[in-house]
Write a protein that holds these residues in place. Structure first.
Motif, PDB file in Angstrom:
ATOM      1  N   ASP A 193      -5.540  57.943   6.860  1.00  0.00           N
ATOM      2  CA  ASP A 193      -5.620  59.128   5.999  1.00  0.00           C
ATOM      3  C   ASP A 193      -4.393  59.218   5.095  1.00  0.00           C
ATOM      4  OD1 ASP A 193      -8.066  60.020   7.017  1.00  0.00           O
ATOM      5  OD2 ASP A 193      -7.117  61.096   8.658  1.00  0.00           O
ATOM      6  N   ALA A 194      -3.226  58.878   5.643  1.00  0.00           N
ATOM      7  CA  ALA A 194      -2.002  58.916   4.853  1.00  0.00           C
ATOM      8  C   ALA A 194      -2.064  57.926   3.698  1.00  0.00           C
ATOM      9  CB  ALA A 194      -0.798  58.612   5.743  1.00  0.00           C
ATOM     10  N   ILE A 195      -2.554  56.712   3.974  1.00  0.00           N
ATOM     11  CA  ILE A 195      -2.667  55.702   2.926  1.00  0.00           C
ATOM     12  C   ILE A 195      -3.565  56.196   1.793  1.00  0.00           C
ATOM     13  CG2 ILE A 195      -3.649  53.424   2.408  1.00  0.00           C
ATOM     14  CD1 ILE A 195      -2.646  52.538   5.207  1.00  0.00           C
ATOM     15  N   LEU A 211       7.423  54.900  -1.678  1.00  0.00           N
ATOM     16  CA  LEU A 211       8.347  54.771  -0.557  1.00  0.00           C
ATOM     17  C   LEU A 211       7.666  55.089   0.764  1.00  0.00           C
ATOM     18  CD1 LEU A 211      11.154  54.471   0.733  1.00  0.00           C
ATOM     19  CD2 LEU A 211      11.594  56.859   0.097  1.00  0.00           C
ATOM     20  N   TYR A 212       6.953  56.180   0.807  1.00  0.00           N
ATOM     21  CA  TYR A 212       6.319  56.604   2.052  1.00  0.00           C
ATOM     22  C   TYR A 212       5.113  55.742   2.399  1.00  0.00           C
ATOM     23  CZ  TYR A 212       9.438  60.547   1.725  1.00  0.00           C
ATOM     24  OH  TYR A 212      10.579  61.321   1.654  1.00  0.00           O
ATOM     25  N   LEU A 213       4.417  55.271   1.380  1.00  0.00           N
ATOM     26  CA  LEU A 213       3.311  54.349   1.632  1.00  0.00           C
ATOM     27  C   LEU A 213       3.849  53.052   2.233  1.00  0.00           C
ATOM     28  CD1 LEU A 213       0.332  53.697   1.476  1.00  0.00           C
ATOM     29  CD2 LEU A 213       0.641  53.045  -0.923  1.00  0.00           C
ATOM     30  N   ALA A 214       4.985  52.594   1.751  1.00  0.00           N
ATOM     31  CA  ALA A 214       5.618  51.404   2.330  1.00  0.00           C
ATOM     32  C   ALA A 214       5.951  51.633   3.791  1.00  0.00           C
ATOM     33  CB  ALA A 214       6.877  51.060   1.542  1.00  0.00           C
ATOM     34  N   GLN A 215       6.443  52.819   4.126  1.00  0.00           N
ATOM     35  CA  GLN A 215       6.773  53.129   5.519  1.00  0.00           C
ATOM     36  C   GLN A 215       5.539  53.108   6.413  1.00  0.00           C
ATOM     37  OE1 GLN A 215       8.725  56.923   5.233  1.00  0.00           O
ATOM     38  NE2 GLN A 215      10.665  56.041   4.522  1.00  0.00           N
ATOM     39  N   VAL A 216       4.432  53.589   5.892  1.00  0.00           N
ATOM     40  CA  VAL A 216       3.196  53.586   6.668  1.00  0.00           C
ATOM     41  C   VAL A 216       2.762  52.160   6.968  1.00  0.00           C
ATOM     42  CG1 VAL A 216       0.732  54.153   6.645  1.00  0.00           C
ATOM     43  CG2 VAL A 216       2.402  55.840   5.844  1.00  0.00           C
ATOM     44  N   TYR A 217       2.779  51.305   5.939  1.00  0.00           N
ATOM     45  CA  TYR A 217       2.391  49.910   6.159  1.00  0.00           C
ATOM     46  C   TYR A 217       3.352  49.219   7.127  1.00  0.00           C
ATOM     47  CZ  TYR A 217      -1.337  49.800   2.683  1.00  0.00           C
ATOM     48  OH  TYR A 217      -2.516  50.009   2.002  1.00  0.00           O
ATOM     49  N   ALA A 226       4.186  46.357   2.863  1.00  0.00           N
ATOM     50  CA  ALA A 226       5.283  47.330   2.850  1.00  0.00           C
ATOM     51  C   ALA A 226       6.330  46.932   1.816  1.00  0.00           C
ATOM     52  CB  ALA A 226       5.919  47.435   4.232  1.00  0.00           C
ATOM     53  N   GLU A 227       6.681  45.663   1.806  1.00  0.00           N
ATOM     54  CA  GLU A 227       7.694  45.194   0.861  1.00  0.00           C
ATOM     55  C   GLU A 227       7.236  45.392  -0.583  1.00  0.00           C
ATOM     56  OE1 GLU A 227      10.584  41.322   0.168  1.00  0.00           O
ATOM     57  OE2 GLU A 227       8.868  41.183   1.526  1.00  0.00           O
ATOM     58  N   THR A 228       5.966  45.210  -0.831  1.00  0.00           N
ATOM     59  CA  THR A 228       5.424  45.400  -2.174  1.00  0.00           C
ATOM     60  C   THR A 228       5.660  46.823  -2.662  1.00  0.00           C
ATOM     61  OG1 THR A 228       3.714  43.715  -1.855  1.00  0.00           O
ATOM     62  CG2 THR A 228       3.329  45.361  -3.574  1.00  0.00           C
ATOM     63  N   TYR A 229       5.379  47.781  -1.796  1.00  0.00           N
ATOM     64  CA  TYR A 229       5.536  49.182  -2.203  1.00  0.00           C
ATOM     65  C   TYR A 229       6.998  49.615  -2.218  1.00  0.00           C
ATOM     66  CZ  TYR A 229       0.533  49.880  -2.377  1.00  0.00           C
ATOM     67  OH  TYR A 229      -0.792  49.806  -2.731  1.00  0.00           O
ATOM     68  N   TYR A 230       7.816  49.060  -1.317  1.00  0.00           N
ATOM     69  CA  TYR A 230       9.255  49.319  -1.407  1.00  0.00           C
ATOM     70  C   TYR A 230       9.782  48.841  -2.760  1.00  0.00           C
ATOM     71  CZ  TYR A 230      10.128  50.621   3.500  1.00  0.00           C
ATOM     72  OH  TYR A 230      10.169  51.267   4.710  1.00  0.00           O
ATOM     73  N   GLN A 231       9.370  47.648  -3.140  1.00  0.00           N
ATOM     74  CA  GLN A 231       9.846  47.086  -4.397  1.00  0.00           C
ATOM     75  C   GLN A 231       9.359  47.908  -5.583  1.00  0.00           C
ATOM     76  OE1 GLN A 231      12.038  44.292  -4.385  1.00  0.00           O
ATOM     77  NE2 GLN A 231      12.373  45.248  -6.391  1.00  0.00           N
ATOM     78  N   ALA A 232       8.131  48.398  -5.517  1.00  0.00           N
ATOM     79  CA  ALA A 232       7.607  49.246  -6.590  1.00  0.00           C
ATOM     80  C   ALA A 232       8.447  50.508  -6.732  1.00  0.00           C
ATOM     81  CB  ALA A 232       6.152  49.604  -6.310  1.00  0.00           C
ATOM     82  N   LYS A 249      16.126  46.144   5.672  1.00  0.00           N
ATOM     83  CA  LYS A 249      15.643  45.902   7.040  1.00  0.00           C
ATOM     84  C   LYS A 249      14.391  45.032   7.038  1.00  0.00           C
ATOM     85  CE  LYS A 249      15.545  49.578   9.700  1.00  0.00           C
ATOM     86  NZ  LYS A 249      15.353  51.011  10.062  1.00  0.00           N
ATOM     87  N   VAL A 250      13.531  45.238   6.037  1.00  0.00           N
ATOM     88  CA  VAL A 250      12.351  44.378   5.927  1.00  0.00           C
ATOM     89  C   VAL A 250      12.785  42.925   5.743  1.00  0.00           C
ATOM     90  CG1 VAL A 250      10.382  43.781   4.457  1.00  0.00           C
ATOM     91  CG2 VAL A 250      10.808  46.173   5.039  1.00  0.00           C
TER      92      VAL A 250
END
Length: 323
Positions: A193-195, A211-217, A226-232, A249-250
């Protein structure tokens, strides 16, 4: 960081003049002195000199001889943080109550005092203040979520769920609506649901949702996505030191130590660093894994100069010195 409820102080301090009305005659010199004392107080807090910070903030407030404004209230926020960190809970509660008496429609003040009451295990008073906080502001996902988290940590799960239910009853299709619903689902472990909510927020240009989507993944073990969304999030130009630490950390988990080092260093070089201690510790670890023990030793020296009471770090420093 001081711009969100969960990152703000537990209490507000109120100096006596807040209740005495409007004074006149403020000079430019006094304004400059107020600003200078405020900055001294902030610097003292960064070095954990809370008594020095309180003294500086008092001096800043003493400069004000005109109508109380936003700057004075801001100084009170900082002073309160120093007071609470210095262990004066009873005094904090007394001054905080003065602020509520000064402005009995201040939602933020009620919320913060509720948090303080929870820390004192006065649950009835906390619940009353949380109710007043909600009553004195427009319906807010953030406020409901903050109250939910505070009550959950205090073991009041039934009361906490009530606030979460109220939050999910809020309707709306703006970027912020999707974003905050994503935060709620993420908090409660409903990742799918969060995604869905975060992606809808991103589609509506809510960059922070990356940022938060990356944390969910990452929580789901999907580090590549996760890295993709962190980078975005970093590429957006609004990334903070927390995001740099997360991406470092990733890279650490993938044994990309050189890349991790660069992310940790970038986080430490930001104008506002809210997680310096964790970044420094992670940077030491990244240097060690990259077998750059001299850099690890130097970084640990910096860490211990700022956090001298960390016994584990002292042992690690001894190890580095003996390599």
């Amino acid at each position: 960081m001081w711009n969100k409820l969960e990152k703000k102080v537990v209490i507000l301090a109120v100096v006596p003049f807040l209740l005495t009305g409007i004074l006149t005659g403020c000079t430019d010199e006094k304004q400059e002195n107020e600003d200078a004392y405020r900055q001294i107080g902030i610097n003292c807090m960064k070095s954990n000199d809370y008594e020095g910070a309180i003294s500086a903030f008092d001096s800043a407030l003493d400069q004000k001889i005109g109508k109380i404004g936003d700057e004075e209230v801001d100084i009170c926020y900082y002073k309160a943080a120093a007071q609470y960190a210095n262990g004066d809970t009873d005094g904090a509660l007394a001054t905080y109550t003065s602020l509520v008496d000064y402005d009995d429609t201040n939602s933020n003040a009620y919320y913060l005092r509720g948090v303080l009451y929870l820390s004192m295990q006065n649950n009835a008073a906390a619940l009353a203040d949380f109710s007043s906080a909600v009553a004195n502001t427009d319906a807010s996902y953030e406020l409901y979520l903050n109250i939910y988290q505070q009550l959950t940590q205090a073991g009041l799960s039934t009361e906490a769920q009530d606030y979460l239910d109220k939050a999910l009853e809020l309707k709306g299709k703006t970027a912020d609506d999707y974003f905050w619903r994503g935060r709620i689902y993420q908090t409660t472990g409903k990742y799918e649901d969060a995604i869905e909510q975060y992606k809808a927020a991103i589609d509506k240009k809510k960059t922070e949702a990356n940022l938060y989507l990356a944390q969910v993944y990452e929580a789901q073990g999907d580090t590549d996505t996760a890295e993709t969304y962190y980078q975005a999030y970093i590429d957006s130009g609004i990334a903070d030191s927390e995001a740099m630490n997360a991406l470092g950390k990733v890279e650490m988990n993938q044994q990309n130590y050189k890349e991790a080092i660069e992310y940790f260093k970038s986080g430490l070089e930001m104008d506002e660093v809210t997680n310096e201690q964790e970044l420094l510790k992670n940077l030491v670890l990244a240097y060690e894994n990259n077998r750059d023990f001299e850099s690890a030793k130097q970084t640990m020296e910096t860490y211990l100069s700022k956090y001298p009471d960390d016994e584990e770090a002292k042992r690690e420093y001894t190890f580095l010195c003996n390599r």
